[in-house]
Design a protein around this motif. Sequence first.
Motif, PDB file in Angstrom:
ATOM      1  N   GLN A  16       2.676 -48.659  10.519  1.00  0.00           N
ATOM      2  CA  GLN A  16       1.709 -48.314  11.558  1.00  0.00           C
ATOM      3  C   GLN A  16       0.969 -47.014  11.244  1.00  0.00           C
ATOM      4  N   LEU A  17       1.465 -46.253  10.273  1.00  0.00           N
ATOM      5  CA  LEU A  17       0.863 -44.962   9.929  1.00  0.00           C
ATOM      6  C   LEU A  17      -0.518 -45.146   9.322  1.00  0.00           C
ATOM      7  N   VAL A  18      -1.364 -44.155   9.530  1.00  0.00           N
ATOM      8  CA  VAL A  18      -2.692 -44.159   8.939  1.00  0.00           C
ATOM      9  C   VAL A  18      -2.874 -42.875   8.141  1.00  0.00           C
ATOM     10  N   ASP A  19      -3.771 -42.920   7.167  1.00  0.00           N
ATOM     11  CA  ASP A  19      -4.041 -41.728   6.372  1.00  0.00           C
ATOM     12  C   ASP A  19      -5.073 -40.859   7.090  1.00  0.00           C
ATOM     13  N   SER A  20      -5.504 -39.803   6.447  1.00  0.00           N
ATOM     14  CA  SER A  20      -6.425 -38.849   7.066  1.00  0.00           C
ATOM     15  C   SER A  20      -7.799 -39.460   7.371  1.00  0.00           C
ATOM     16  N   SER A  23      -7.302 -45.050   7.802  1.00  0.00           N
ATOM     17  CA  SER A  23      -6.917 -46.339   7.219  1.00  0.00           C
ATOM     18  C   SER A  23      -5.401 -46.427   7.140  1.00  0.00           C
ATOM     19  N   LYS A  24      -4.899 -47.665   7.246  1.00  0.00           N
ATOM     20  CA  LYS A  24      -3.453 -47.858   7.081  1.00  0.00           C
ATOM     21  C   LYS A  24      -3.063 -47.444   5.670  1.00  0.00           C
TER      22      LYS A  24
END
Length: 90
Positions: A16-20, A23-24
């Motif tokens: 579920q994490l996204v980057d800065s 985006s996943k």
Amino acid sequence: MPGDWLFVDTLPIARQLVDSEGSKLSSVSLEKLRERYKIPLTGSAHRAMQDVTTLCYVLQKLTFELKLTVPQLLEKSFRASDLPATRPER
């Protein structure tokens, strides 16, 4: 192992994490999560113990970053009896 113990698999949660950029993440692994959260490896402990320690910190960071509540974690939990039994190979 007591039958009432609950387990949580962190990798599906980490997906579920996204980057800065919003985006996943392209790759989720224990090593990538350790790097993301800057978790140091602990001394000369056996690799399995390092993984357990890393998982403890990762779960803490994930729940904070994703703002997960205890009831939400309980929804994602499972018991060992929920897993399919595997038979030893002969």
